[in-house]
Design a protein around this motif. Sequence first.
Motif, mmCIF file in Angstrom:
data_model
loop_
_atom_site.group_PDB
_atom_site.id
_atom_site.type_symbol
_atom_site.label_atom_id
_atom_site.label_comp_id
_atom_site.label_asym_id
_atom_site.label_seq_id
_atom_site.Cartn_x
_atom_site.Cartn_y
_atom_site.Cartn_z
ATOM 1 N N ASP A 45 -14.510 -25.597 11.016
ATOM 2 C CA ASP A 45 -13.065 -25.826 10.950
ATOM 3 C C ASP A 45 -12.466 -25.098 9.752
ATOM 4 O O ASP A 45 -13.030 -25.119 8.652
ATOM 5 C CB ASP A 45 -12.766 -27.321 10.837
ATOM 6 C CG ASP A 45 -13.174 -28.102 12.082
ATOM 7 O OD1 ASP A 45 -13.144 -27.499 13.174
ATOM 8 O OD2 ASP A 45 -13.538 -29.276 11.957
ATOM 9 N N PRO A 47 -9.029 -24.976 7.448
ATOM 10 C CA PRO A 47 -7.826 -25.766 7.185
ATOM 11 C C PRO A 47 -6.566 -25.071 7.678
ATOM 12 O O PRO A 47 -6.434 -23.846 7.597
ATOM 13 C CB PRO A 47 -7.819 -25.904 5.659
ATOM 14 C CG PRO A 47 -9.230 -25.693 5.247
ATOM 15 C CD PRO A 47 -9.814 -24.723 6.226
ATOM 16 N N LYS A 48 -5.634 -25.866 8.181
ATOM 17 C CA LYS A 48 -4.377 -25.348 8.701
ATOM 18 C C LYS A 48 -3.643 -24.510 7.651
ATOM 19 O O LYS A 48 -3.056 -23.464 7.944
ATOM 20 C CB LYS A 48 -3.522 -26.525 9.157
ATOM 21 C CG LYS A 48 -2.268 -26.179 9.938
ATOM 22 C CD LYS A 48 -1.733 -27.461 10.583
ATOM 23 C CE LYS A 48 -0.432 -27.203 11.347
ATOM 24 N NZ LYS A 48 0.713 -27.137 10.434
ATOM 25 N N ALA A 49 -3.702 -24.938 6.406
ATOM 26 C CA ALA A 49 -2.992 -24.236 5.334
ATOM 27 C C ALA A 49 -3.531 -22.824 5.108
ATOM 28 O O ALA A 49 -2.796 -21.938 4.675
ATOM 29 C CB ALA A 49 -3.076 -25.035 4.039
ATOM 30 N N TRP A 51 -4.240 -20.709 7.315
ATOM 31 C CA TRP A 51 -3.553 -19.823 8.250
ATOM 32 C C TRP A 51 -2.072 -19.669 7.916
ATOM 33 O O TRP A 51 -1.485 -18.613 8.134
ATOM 34 C CB TRP A 51 -3.666 -20.378 9.671
ATOM 35 C CG TRP A 51 -5.055 -20.438 10.201
ATOM 36 C CD1 TRP A 51 -5.849 -21.539 10.304
ATOM 37 C CD2 TRP A 51 -5.832 -19.347 10.700
ATOM 38 N NE1 TRP A 51 -7.073 -21.217 10.829
ATOM 39 C CE2 TRP A 51 -7.088 -19.866 11.097
ATOM 40 C CE3 TRP A 51 -5.590 -17.978 10.851
ATOM 41 C CZ2 TRP A 51 -8.090 -19.082 11.631
ATOM 42 C CZ3 TRP A 51 -6.598 -17.193 11.398
ATOM 43 C CH2 TRP A 51 -7.821 -17.739 11.774
ATOM 44 N N GLU A 52 -1.483 -20.698 7.376
ATOM 45 C CA GLU A 52 -0.026 -20.734 7.281
ATOM 46 C C GLU A 52 0.543 -20.269 5.946
ATOM 47 O O GLU A 52 1.693 -19.829 5.881
ATOM 48 C CB GLU A 52 0.457 -22.169 7.549
ATOM 49 C CG GLU A 52 0.136 -22.643 8.956
ATOM 50 C CD GLU A 52 0.534 -24.082 9.186
ATOM 51 O OE1 GLU A 52 0.532 -24.504 10.358
ATOM 52 O OE2 GLU A 52 0.845 -24.781 8.194
ATOM 53 N N PRO A 219 -8.082 -17.547 5.765
ATOM 54 C CA PRO A 219 -9.282 -17.973 6.497
ATOM 55 C C PRO A 219 -10.557 -17.302 5.986
ATOM 56 O O PRO A 219 -11.616 -17.942 5.909
ATOM 57 C CB PRO A 219 -8.977 -17.559 7.933
ATOM 58 C CG PRO A 219 -7.481 -17.620 8.018
ATOM 59 C CD PRO A 219 -7.005 -17.127 6.684
ATOM 60 N N HIS A 222 -11.769 -19.007 2.798
ATOM 61 C CA HIS A 222 -12.355 -20.326 3.060
ATOM 62 C C HIS A 222 -13.748 -20.204 3.681
ATOM 63 O O HIS A 222 -14.711 -20.842 3.225
ATOM 64 C CB HIS A 222 -11.427 -21.112 3.995
ATOM 65 C CG HIS A 222 -11.984 -22.431 4.410
ATOM 66 N ND1 HIS A 222 -11.865 -23.563 3.628
ATOM 67 C CD2 HIS A 222 -12.675 -22.798 5.519
ATOM 68 C CE1 HIS A 222 -12.463 -24.568 4.247
ATOM 69 N NE2 HIS A 222 -12.954 -24.135 5.397
#
Length: 321
Positions: A45, A47-49, A51-52, A219, A222
Amino acid sequence: MTGPAHTKRDHGGGIDAAARRFGGRRHEWLDLSTGINPVPYPVGDVPKAAWEALPDVRAMDALLTQARRFWGLPDGTDILAAPGASALIAHLPRLAPAAKVTINGPTYNEHEAAFRAAGWQLGRAGDAQVIVQPNNPDGRMLDAAEIPPRALTVIDESFCDVTPERTLIGLARRPGTLVLKSFGKFWGLAGLRLGFAIARPETLAQLAERLGPWPVSGPALHIAARALSDDAWAEETRRRLAADAVRMDALMAGAGATLAGGTSLFRLYDVADARAWQTRLARHRIWTRIFPYSSRWIRLGLPHPDHWQRLEAAIGDPGRP
């Protein structure tokens, strides 16, 4: 010797072109033309952050901390992350005034192309030198004592993580010397586009200025930080690749090929007619690598564990060259 005179950017890959020529759809092909680990590090996985948001300093620091630890950076050196080793290669020739560069070949041809594009000339005893450790495609390796100081020295260790004991990272202490690392090969995540340069801080400062802000995606920061911290995965991967290289050599020897070199990410063989070998395997939707400077060399990456039976059947086909 200096590298071959041609500067054509000849690489592995090209499955789309192979499919147009030999038929089949892309997903039907087994690509053994690169030296990328066929069992990549599990991304997990993200984290959404990541990508954003724009990549932040904390994420970069976390990645570089793990990179320093994993590769054991020598005192007096530091590390810079970039969007792939190829991005670094394109910038390196501009770290010194264009003159003469020594590139012992045959080897990875992006180095010659980058130096020529920056106005350098190939020659012996150059002001700059390029060493690929282990070399692509034949896997040859040098010892540190064989590499004299130069104004600019590039040591490309894109495939060295399978043989960490042969790293030349200690030479990064020398002024004007850079050691390159590629994340895509050993960790099998070439699409992540991540590479590293290890050198003295003043040398890296020049490169960082050229790369600009946010050179690495969130990404990638991470995923790579987690992968570089996973020593158990790295050790198990080295064992698996070494065993698979032995299996590949036995398979090819049984078909009449002679080992010419390589690493545990790719194997190089001498055959009577490399193009005929490539064509025969392509008819089985298996793509391999041949070279413009040799009619006898064919290079194969290692297959995924699920694809050994397919490769064995193709190589054992009585219609092989």
